[in-house]
Design an enzyme around this catalytic site. Structure first.
Site, PDB file in Angstrom:
ATOM      1  N   GLY A 165     -28.221 -18.921 -11.284  1.00 30.32           N
ATOM      2  CA  GLY A 165     -29.597 -18.888 -11.771  1.00 30.32           C
ATOM      3  C   GLY A 165     -30.638 -18.574 -10.711  1.00 30.32           C
ATOM      4  O   GLY A 165     -31.835 -18.561 -11.003  1.00 30.32           O
ATOM      5  N   ILE A 203     -31.962 -13.850 -24.606  1.00 33.41           N
ATOM      6  CA  ILE A 203     -31.293 -14.320 -25.825  1.00 33.41           C
ATOM      7  C   ILE A 203     -31.566 -15.823 -25.973  1.00 33.41           C
ATOM      8  O   ILE A 203     -31.039 -16.613 -25.203  1.00 33.41           O
ATOM      9  CB  ILE A 203     -29.759 -14.087 -25.755  1.00 33.41           C
ATOM     10  CG1 ILE A 203     -29.420 -12.650 -25.320  1.00 33.41           C
ATOM     11  CG2 ILE A 203     -29.096 -14.466 -27.070  1.00 33.41           C
ATOM     12  CD1 ILE A 203     -29.613 -11.591 -26.367  1.00 33.41           C
ATOM     13  N   HIS A 208     -23.033 -20.278 -23.980  1.00 34.36           N
ATOM     14  CA  HIS A 208     -22.371 -19.735 -22.798  1.00 34.36           C
ATOM     15  C   HIS A 208     -20.864 -19.887 -23.031  1.00 34.36           C
ATOM     16  O   HIS A 208     -20.327 -20.983 -22.986  1.00 34.36           O
ATOM     17  CB  HIS A 208     -22.822 -20.512 -21.559  1.00 34.36           C
ATOM     18  CG  HIS A 208     -22.337 -19.931 -20.280  1.00 34.36           C
ATOM     19  ND1 HIS A 208     -23.064 -19.974 -19.128  1.00 34.36           N
ATOM     20  CD2 HIS A 208     -21.211 -19.271 -19.974  1.00 34.36           C
ATOM     21  CE1 HIS A 208     -22.393 -19.375 -18.163  1.00 34.36           C
ATOM     22  NE2 HIS A 208     -21.263 -18.943 -18.658  1.00 34.36           N
ATOM     23  N   LYS A 237     -22.549 -26.459 -14.679  1.00 32.28           N
ATOM     24  CA  LYS A 237     -21.854 -26.983 -15.853  1.00 32.28           C
ATOM     25  C   LYS A 237     -21.606 -28.484 -15.692  1.00 32.28           C
ATOM     26  O   LYS A 237     -21.351 -28.950 -14.576  1.00 32.28           O
ATOM     27  CB  LYS A 237     -20.527 -26.234 -16.043  1.00 32.28           C
ATOM     28  CG  LYS A 237     -20.753 -24.788 -16.451  1.00 32.28           C
ATOM     29  CD  LYS A 237     -19.515 -23.935 -16.301  1.00 32.28           C
ATOM     30  CE  LYS A 237     -19.891 -22.466 -16.456  1.00 32.28           C
ATOM     31  NZ  LYS A 237     -18.912 -21.582 -15.796  1.00 32.28           N
ATOM     32  N   GLU A 288     -21.358 -11.638 -17.107  1.00 29.15           N
ATOM     33  CA  GLU A 288     -20.814 -11.324 -15.790  1.00 29.15           C
ATOM     34  C   GLU A 288     -19.325 -11.641 -15.709  1.00 29.15           C
ATOM     35  O   GLU A 288     -18.774 -12.276 -16.607  1.00 29.15           O
ATOM     36  CB  GLU A 288     -21.585 -12.022 -14.672  1.00 29.15           C
ATOM     37  CG  GLU A 288     -22.050 -13.432 -14.930  1.00 29.15           C
ATOM     38  CD  GLU A 288     -23.031 -13.918 -13.853  1.00 29.15           C
ATOM     39  OE1 GLU A 288     -22.549 -14.471 -12.866  1.00 29.15           O
ATOM     40  OE2 GLU A 288     -24.258 -13.763 -14.024  1.00 29.15           O
ATOM     41  N   ARG A 292     -12.695 -15.260  -9.557  1.00 28.33           N
ATOM     42  CA  ARG A 292     -12.048 -16.387  -8.867  1.00 28.33           C
ATOM     43  C   ARG A 292     -11.486 -17.348  -9.917  1.00 28.33           C
ATOM     44  O   ARG A 292     -11.760 -17.217 -11.109  1.00 28.33           O
ATOM     45  CB  ARG A 292     -13.110 -17.143  -8.053  1.00 28.33           C
ATOM     46  CG  ARG A 292     -14.255 -17.610  -8.937  1.00 28.33           C
ATOM     47  CD  ARG A 292     -15.092 -18.699  -8.363  1.00 28.33           C
ATOM     48  NE  ARG A 292     -15.859 -19.341  -9.403  1.00 28.33           N
ATOM     49  CZ  ARG A 292     -17.023 -18.903  -9.911  1.00 28.33           C
ATOM     50  NH1 ARG A 292     -17.559 -17.779  -9.455  1.00 28.33           N
ATOM     51  NH2 ARG A 292     -17.640 -19.568 -10.857  1.00 28.33           N
ATOM     52  N   ARG A 337     -17.005 -33.247 -15.703  1.00 24.47           N
ATOM     53  CA  ARG A 337     -17.126 -33.150 -14.239  1.00 24.47           C
ATOM     54  C   ARG A 337     -17.758 -34.440 -13.732  1.00 24.47           C
ATOM     55  O   ARG A 337     -18.920 -34.718 -14.037  1.00 24.47           O
ATOM     56  CB  ARG A 337     -17.998 -31.969 -13.849  1.00 24.47           C
ATOM     57  CG  ARG A 337     -17.412 -30.630 -14.255  1.00 24.47           C
ATOM     58  CD  ARG A 337     -18.243 -29.515 -13.628  1.00 24.47           C
ATOM     59  NE  ARG A 337     -17.779 -28.210 -14.051  1.00 24.47           N
ATOM     60  CZ  ARG A 337     -18.101 -27.083 -13.430  1.00 24.47           C
ATOM     61  NH1 ARG A 337     -18.902 -27.114 -12.378  1.00 24.47           N
ATOM     62  NH2 ARG A 337     -17.643 -25.927 -13.882  1.00 24.47           N
TER      63      ARG A 337
HETATM   64  C1  MV4 Z   1     -29.258 -15.150 -19.887  1.00 21.25           C
HETATM   65  C2  MV4 Z   1     -29.645 -16.069 -20.867  1.00 21.25           C
HETATM   66  C3  MV4 Z   1     -30.304 -15.576 -21.981  1.00 21.25           C
HETATM   67  N1  MV4 Z   1     -30.557 -14.252 -22.101  1.00 21.25           N
HETATM   68  N2  MV4 Z   1     -29.521 -13.838 -20.058  1.00 21.25           N
HETATM   69  C4  MV4 Z   1     -27.703 -18.358 -16.652  1.00 21.25           C
HETATM   70  C5  MV4 Z   1     -27.046 -18.106 -15.310  1.00 21.25           C
HETATM   71  C6  MV4 Z   1     -26.479 -16.722 -15.356  1.00 21.25           C
HETATM   72  N3  MV4 Z   1     -25.044 -16.825 -15.490  1.00 21.25           N
HETATM   73  C7  MV4 Z   1     -27.105 -16.082 -16.537  1.00 21.25           C
HETATM   74  N4  MV4 Z   1     -27.700 -17.116 -17.360  1.00 21.25           N
HETATM   75  C8  MV4 Z   1     -28.319 -16.839 -18.548  1.00 21.25           C
HETATM   76  N5  MV4 Z   1     -28.614 -15.527 -18.778  1.00 21.25           N
HETATM   77  C9  MV4 Z   1     -30.148 -13.411 -21.152  1.00 21.25           C
HETATM   78  N6  MV4 Z   1     -30.389 -12.104 -21.284  1.00 21.25           N
HETATM   79  C10 MV4 Z   1     -29.324 -17.425 -20.661  1.00 21.25           C
HETATM   80  C11 MV4 Z   1     -28.657 -17.798 -19.502  1.00 21.25           C
HETATM   81  C12 MV4 Z   1     -28.266 -19.187 -19.404  1.00 21.25           C
HETATM   82  C13 MV4 Z   1     -29.206 -20.238 -19.345  1.00 21.25           C
HETATM   83  C14 MV4 Z   1     -30.582 -20.025 -19.335  1.00 21.25           C
HETATM   84  C15 MV4 Z   1     -31.478 -21.082 -19.296  1.00 21.25           C
HETATM   85  C16 MV4 Z   1     -30.991 -22.398 -19.279  1.00 21.25           C
HETATM   86  C17 MV4 Z   1     -29.642 -22.647 -19.275  1.00 21.25           C
HETATM   87  C18 MV4 Z   1     -28.743 -21.574 -19.319  1.00 21.25           C
HETATM   88  C19 MV4 Z   1     -27.383 -21.847 -19.319  1.00 21.25           C
HETATM   89  C20 MV4 Z   1     -26.489 -20.792 -19.358  1.00 21.25           C
HETATM   90  C21 MV4 Z   1     -26.943 -19.477 -19.407  1.00 21.25           C
END
Ligand code: MV4
Length: 448
Positions: A165, A203, A208, A237, A288, A292, A337
């Site tokens: 993040g 989104i 997730h 997480k 993504e 690993r 965890r």
């Molecule tokens: C996002 C998203 C919503 N829309 N991308 C979080 C870390 C990285 N792996 C990408 N992440 C996210 N990307 C789009 N286009 C939401 C997340 C997201 C998240 C965002 C705010 C609070 C908690 C979150 C937990 C997982 C993923």
């Protein structure tokens, strides 16, 4: 091919790799920092070697020290675990020139996936659905503005070198774009030394969801059922489960197939994880690839009855994938965890463990390097144990986990066990009614 694995890691994942190596009849070398001289991984490996002071940049991240440790101990393979050097393509690159087998994907795959924008382009190319957004990195605010106008707010700015993040900013209205753009750029520059950003449609209320893949050197690729990882705090997480209560059989089949085909198309080798966002209409989008082994890999192992690390090691030796292709999902599994931290403030709580009683029984798995009288060093992450519970159904898995947590005693330090107990007792969690905003809402309501 190789017979002695140096484990370039510490804690529970070092023990996990030692266990797999021992079962395969392979020797192990533990590396440790001065802060870890009493850590369990140093006692359970066949050999140990100190690689520097507590500070990770001088020990667990120190490639020259790790390479010379491999040479001194005649280790002919390196397993990086997760974190530290696990996604640094320099390690597989240097291993290759030193005649050491790197247990993980190729440097070139790692390099592409490490650039989140390149990974996105690559997945678009192999027809995996990606989130609508920029085609290239965005050089300046005016470009971002144009695109945000076209796509419509909310949008999200992400650092190409991102992760955890960092360098990520949600833009709720066009008026905030300029400010958020420079914040994201500066944050990315500070964290990764690289400020380039890309943009996606945000989104909301997403899940997730991630798919474990494994590929061998012969082009065989397998993909497993999803892990639901929406219960996170600050992109960390907290609890994961499989299968996801949000995903039905039809969607599961579709996501597994999509990840399998994408991984196969790019010639993915070793363990990897495809991360997806699934929106409220159950549309899934690639986010993504993690190149690993992940912290939460045990829940996949538990429901499929397999050993991913042993398989990963055998693949590095050039062996063919030996997991049956007709994978059968068996029951439901949850991982908590357990962190050494205050359950209310989330401040780390390192220090001496005065008393330790861990649960057991059928369907319970503990991955931990903690022991009674061990002093948890303050220098690394606060994960001290993973408690994993498998049962035939989700309600039974929840009940088994609650029982396991109630039968756990860790004294001398604070842990987040109280947090897990209250999540597992939350009515929305019990109903399986949660998304990535769950933790925020949950913590807000708890404090009211
Ligand atoms: C996002 C998203 C919503 N829309 N991308 C979080 C870390 C990285 N792996 C990408 N992440 C996210 N990307 C789009 N286009 C939401 C997340 C997201 C998240 C965002 C705010 C609070 C908690 C979150 C937990 C997982 C993923």
């Amino acid at each position: 091919m190789f017979s002695k694995i140096l484990i370039a890691n510490r804690g529970e994942i070092a023990l996990r790799i030692i266990r797999a190596a021992k079962e395969l009849g392979l020797k192990t070398v533990a590396v440790y920092s001065e802060a870890d001289k009493n850590s369990l991984h140093t006692m359970l490996a066949d050999e140990k070697i100190c690689i520097g002071p507590a500070k990770a940049s001088e020990s667990y991240l120190n490639i020259p020290n790790i390479l010379s440790s491999a040479e001194i101990t005649k280790a002919d393979a390196i397993h990086p675990g997760y974190g530290f050097l696990a996604e640094n393509p320099r390690l597989p690159e240097i291993c290759e020139t030193s005649g050491i087998t790197f247990i993980g994907p190729s440097a070139s795959i790692m390099r592409i996936m490490g650039d989140k924008n390149k990974a996105r382009q690559e997945m678009k190319r192999v027809k995996l659905p990606v989130i609508p957004g920029s085609d290239e990195i965005i050089d300046d605010v005016s470009e971002a503005k144009k695109l945000a106008q076209k796509i419509g707010c909310p949008v999200i700015l992400k650092a190409t070198s991102g992760g955890g993040g960092k360098g990520m900013r949600i833009v709720r209205s066009a008026a905030n774009l300029e400010g958020q753009f420079s914040i994201a750029q500066n944050e990315a520059k500070a964290a990764f030394g690289e400020s380039s950003l890309y943009l996606e449609k945000y989104i909301p209320r997403a899940h997730h969801i991630e798919i474990q893949v494994i590929g061998d050197k012969k082009g065989n690729v397998l993909a497993f059922g999803e892990r639901e990882c929406s219960i996170q705090r600050k992109y960390q997480k907290v609890l994961e489960e499989t299968p996801s209560p949000f995903i039905d059989d039809r969607l599961r089949k579709k996501i597994i197939k999509a990840a399998q085909e994408a991984a196969h198309s790019i010639g993915y080798e070793s363990l990897g994880t495809f991360e997806f966002l699934v929106d409220e209409n159950r549309k899934f989008y690639f986010m993504e690839v993690n190149t690993r082994v992940q912290v939460e890999h045990p829940i996949t192992e538990m429901v499929y009855g397999i050993d991913l690390i042993k398989e990963q090691i055998k693949i590095a030796k050039g062996e063919k994938l030996s997991i049956p292709h007709d994978l059968k999902l068996n029951g439901h599994c949850i991982e908590c965890r357990i962190n050494a931290e205050d359950a209310e403030t989330f401040f780390p709580s390192p220090g001496k463990i005065d008393f330790l009683a861990l649960p057991g029984g059928e369907g319970i798995r503990i991955d931990s390097a903690a022991y009674c009288n061990w002093e948890i060093p303050p220098d690394y992450d606060s994960l001290i144990a993973k408690i994993v519970a498998r049962a035939p159904t989700r309600p039974e898995a929840i009940k088994k986990m609650l029982t396991a947590l109630e039968m756990t005693t860790i004294a001398g330090i604070k842990t987040n066990i109280p947090l897990h107990l209250s999540i597992l007792s939350n009515s929305d969690f019990i109903k399986g009614n949660y998304d990535i905003q769950f933790m925020e809402r949950f913590l807000r309501n708890k404090n009211k």
